[in-house]
Design a protein around this motif. Structure first.
Motif, short mmCIF file in Angstrom:
data_model
loop_
_atom_site.label_atom_id
_atom_site.label_comp_id
_atom_site.label_asym_id
_atom_site.label_seq_id
_atom_site.Cartn_x
_atom_site.Cartn_y
_atom_site.Cartn_z
N LEU A 110 2.98 -5.66 0.15
CA LEU A 110 4.06 -4.80 0.04
C LEU A 110 4.19 -4.54 -1.63
CD1 LEU A 110 6.84 -6.36 2.15
CD2 LEU A 110 5.74 -4.21 2.39
N SER A 111 3.80 -5.32 -2.53
CA SER A 111 3.93 -5.02 -3.79
C SER A 111 3.20 -3.60 -4.23
CB SER A 111 3.36 -6.21 -4.73
OG SER A 111 4.13 -7.17 -4.63
N PRO A 112 2.08 -3.42 -4.06
CA PRO A 112 1.50 -2.06 -4.24
C PRO A 112 2.15 -0.85 -3.65
CG PRO A 112 -0.31 -3.55 -3.68
CD PRO A 112 1.02 -4.27 -3.08
N VAL A 113 2.80 -0.98 -2.47
CA VAL A 113 3.39 -0.07 -1.88
C VAL A 113 4.76 0.12 -2.87
CG1 VAL A 113 4.85 0.62 0.22
CG2 VAL A 113 2.68 -0.49 0.33
N LEU A 114 5.39 -0.79 -3.05
CA LEU A 114 6.69 -0.58 -3.85
C LEU A 114 6.54 -0.01 -5.19
CD1 LEU A 114 8.57 -4.23 -2.38
CD2 LEU A 114 9.08 -1.40 -1.72
N LEU A 115 5.38 -0.54 -5.94
CA LEU A 115 5.21 -0.30 -7.25
C LEU A 115 4.58 1.13 -7.49
CD1 LEU A 115 4.25 -3.88 -8.72
CD2 LEU A 115 6.51 -2.57 -8.59
N ALA A 162 13.49 2.21 0.36
CA ALA A 162 12.30 2.20 -0.66
C ALA A 162 11.23 2.66 -0.13
CB ALA A 162 12.03 0.66 -1.11
N LEU A 163 10.93 2.33 1.21
CA LEU A 163 9.46 2.81 1.90
C LEU A 163 9.64 4.35 1.99
CD1 LEU A 163 8.82 0.36 4.43
CD2 LEU A 163 7.97 0.49 2.21
N ILE A 164 10.84 4.90 2.30
CA ILE A 164 11.25 6.34 2.48
C ILE A 164 10.58 7.23 1.26
CG2 ILE A 164 12.82 8.15 2.89
CD1 ILE A 164 14.30 6.25 4.74
N GLN A 165 10.93 6.17 0.04
CA GLN A 165 10.66 7.08 -1.16
C GLN A 165 9.06 7.68 -1.27
OE1 GLN A 165 13.41 7.75 -3.25
NE2 GLN A 165 14.25 6.53 -1.74
N LEU A 166 8.10 7.10 -0.59
CA LEU A 166 6.57 7.34 -0.96
C LEU A 166 6.27 8.88 -0.40
CD1 LEU A 166 5.26 3.84 0.29
CD2 LEU A 166 5.51 4.88 -1.94
N PRO A 167 6.45 9.37 0.88
CA PRO A 167 6.26 10.56 0.82
C PRO A 167 6.58 11.56 -0.19
CG PRO A 167 7.78 9.67 2.60
CD PRO A 167 7.18 8.50 1.98
N PHE A 168 8.19 11.34 -0.40
CA PHE A 168 8.72 12.25 -1.22
C PHE A 168 7.93 12.02 -2.67
CE2 PHE A 168 12.26 11.64 1.57
CZ PHE A 168 12.87 12.96 1.68
N VAL A 169 7.70 10.74 -3.16
CA VAL A 169 6.87 10.64 -4.41
C VAL A 169 5.60 11.47 -4.36
CG1 VAL A 169 5.85 9.03 -5.93
CG2 VAL A 169 8.02 8.67 -5.02
N PHE A 170 4.82 11.29 -3.35
CA PHE A 170 3.45 11.84 -3.07
C PHE A 170 3.64 13.33 -3.23
CE2 PHE A 170 2.14 7.86 -1.06
CZ PHE A 170 1.72 7.37 -2.19
N HIS A 171 4.73 13.99 -2.50
CA HIS A 171 4.74 15.46 -2.59
C HIS A 171 5.14 15.81 -3.99
CE1 HIS A 171 7.15 19.11 -2.26
NE2 HIS A 171 6.10 19.51 -1.57
N GLN A 172 6.05 15.08 -4.49
CA GLN A 172 6.51 15.53 -5.89
C GLN A 172 5.20 15.37 -7.02
OE1 GLN A 172 9.68 12.91 -6.01
NE2 GLN A 172 11.00 14.03 -4.72
N TYR A 173 4.36 14.35 -6.77
CA TYR A 173 3.40 14.19 -7.74
C TYR A 173 2.31 15.20 -7.60
CZ TYR A 173 -0.03 12.12 -10.77
OH TYR A 173 -0.91 11.90 -11.61
#
Length: 504
Positions: A263-268, A187-198
């Motif tokens: 952790l909630s803001p990070v995951l959501l 789940a934490l690994i998703q964040l850099p991918f999500v930011f790049h994609q957005y």
């Protein structure tokens, strides 16, 4: 003396034989690697290297298990978006999943050899085997073409061995207890991918047209196409799954409110960027499942949960409206109304690419079936008959011939009805009903172990969301990352159900 010399001679011959058995395949492999490298084909080099790596990994079952899980949820989807020329990686992940069946077979023979060991087979496996039998019957009766059948088998069953392996192999508990921790890291690994994609990919897709929704590409590592669709809904339900377990841990006092709040803001965060509208419904359902018991017993806890979840839902809707700010005159009311129209009315928008929508597909199926055609109504028309596109393997089926551009298989639920009929649809629903009941049983069993109790209460809360996801997109039947998540979760629940039943 002569016997000793003869023994030495035989020993020497045996040593030379072993050496040749290693050298000859090694030399052949070296020649093959050289030939493949000389072609300069990334596809051939990747396939051969991947096969060698997979065979090596197959020697270690736990490594093979983690390779399949992480490969399915992280590697295959990321490669599909960022390195599409290496999409064959998904075949290797499916192959590693298939190799797990070797260990399932070993477990079967081991149990037969040792009758003293108590054995229990989860009902999930019985339902899965019935589904496989139905598919075989449907394929034979409908006399499906080879290409269509292969396409269907690849789409439906590419990761099913993972579910069987989790459910039937006696993994050590340490490995299974590590799964939730690994999922948190995924789940934490998703964040850099999500930011790049957005920030990078979404602007490139704005105004492209052809029914492309820019934020659909915000799918983390769960798969997308730069100028096509994406598994943003799978990313959403995965992040909510991890967050739900965290919420259950906070509710049952396994973690502090501070840790939950951090952790909630990070995951959501990914949910606020990828406009997966079903996230709102998923979160509402999670709250009802987890907090319904507090409505009478601990009303103050119910109120706190209601306020927290309401704020999250309102924030999500506000962010979705903000995504369309440049379109002008988009309000919360108009946004909600447009969503309802797209999915439940006959109104058409430029963002809808099929004649049918997510609700009208069922009425259309009922219109074409019934008691006048009981065979196809109950066992379907065969695998992949509802699939509009098949990738590498070209097929000729109902979706591409009789019902072209209708979208009869645009969601998994309707695709199941067309492919395997009511019987097949009910068997799949039965698998999710089993998961609901199994997590309830596990929660009761582990009620004196807070960490495990919170885990299975959280998993139970996400099961209805998984069912609803079948009515949203067709990913459950075609997308490897989505299948790894859902079937892996079912297999994980089955492992623990078998584990506690064999303890009793």
């Amino acid at each position: 003396m002569s016997g000793s010399l003869g023994g030495r001679a035989k020993s020497g011959q045996g040593a030379w034989l072993k050496l040749l058995l290693v050298l000859i395949p090694g030399l052949l492999l070296a020649v093959l690697l050289g030939l493949v490298s000389s072609t300069g084909s990334y596809f051939l080099i990747g396939i051969l290297s991947g096969l060698l790596l997979t065979v090596g990994v197959a020697m270690f079952p736990r490594l093979l298990l983690w390779t399949t899980i992480v490969g399915g949820m992280v590697v295959s989807g990321a490669v599909a978006l960022y390195l599409p020329q290496f999409q064959f990686v998904s075949w290797l992940v499916a192959g590693s999943s298939g190799l797990l069946m070797l260990y399932v077979g070993r477990e079967f023979f081991r149990l037969n050899a040792n009758q003293a060991v108590k054995s229990y087979t989860p009902n999930l496996i019985h339902l899965a085997l019935l589904f496989l039998l139905l598919v075989l019957v449907s394929t034979l009766i409908n006399q499906a073409t080879l290409g269509t059948t292969i396409s269907g088998v690849k789409g439906y069953f590419q990761i099913w061995p993972l579910m069987f392996a989790l459910a039937l192999i006696r993994w050590d508990e340490k490995t299974m207890l590590a799964v939730p921790k690994v999922m948190m890291w995924v789940a934490l690994i998703q964040l850099p991918f999500v930011f790049h994609q957005y920030w990078v990919l979404v602007p490139e897709r704005v105004g492209v047209g052809f029914g492309i929704v820019p934020v659909d590409v915000v799918a983390g590592t769960f798969g997308a196409e730069k100028m096509g669709g994406g598994a943003n809904a799978t990313l959403a339900i995965f992040m909510i799954l991890v967050w739900t377990v965290l919420l259950a841990e906070w509710k049952y006092k396994r973690i502090t409110g501070l840790r939950f709040g951090l952790l909630s803001p990070v995951l959501l965060t990914p949910l606020f960027l990828n406009e997966s509208k079903l996230a709102v419904l998923y979160i509402a359902i999670v709250f009802l499942v987890l907090f319904k018991e507090d409505l009478q017993k601990r009303f103050h806890v119910f109120v706190v949960g209601s306020v927290t979840v309401s704020l999250v839902i309102f924030a999500l809707l506000t962010s979705y409206v903000a995504i369309h700010a440049d379109e002008g005159n988009v309000t919360m009311d108009s946004y909600i109304q447009e969503t309802i129209d797209q999915n439940f009315s006959d109104k058409r928008t430029t963002r809808w690419s099929y004649e049918l929508n997510r609700s009208s597909v069922y009425g259309f199926w009922a219109e074409k079936h019934g008691l006048e055609d009981p065979l196809h109504s109950f066992i379907g028309h065969g695998l992949a008959q509802s699939r509009a596109s098949s990738g590498v393997i070209k097929v000729s089926n109902l979706a591409t011939n009789q019902y072209q551009f209708m979208g009869i298989g645009q969601v998994s639920a309707s695709a199941l009805l067309w492919d395997v009929g009511l019987f097949g649809f009910l068997l799949v629903m039965g698998m999710f009903w089993w998961a609901w009941q199994a997590t309830k049983e596990l929660s009761r069993y582990f009620q004196d172990q807070p960490e495990m109790f919170a885990l299975f209460r959280g998993l139970q809360a996400i099961v209805p969301g998984l069912v609803i996801s079948l009515a949203h997109k067709d990913l459950f039947l075609v997308a490897l990352p989505t299948q790894t998540l859902i079937l892996g979760l079912l297999g994980y629940i089955a492992y623990w159900q078998r584990n506690i039943n064999e303890r009793r």
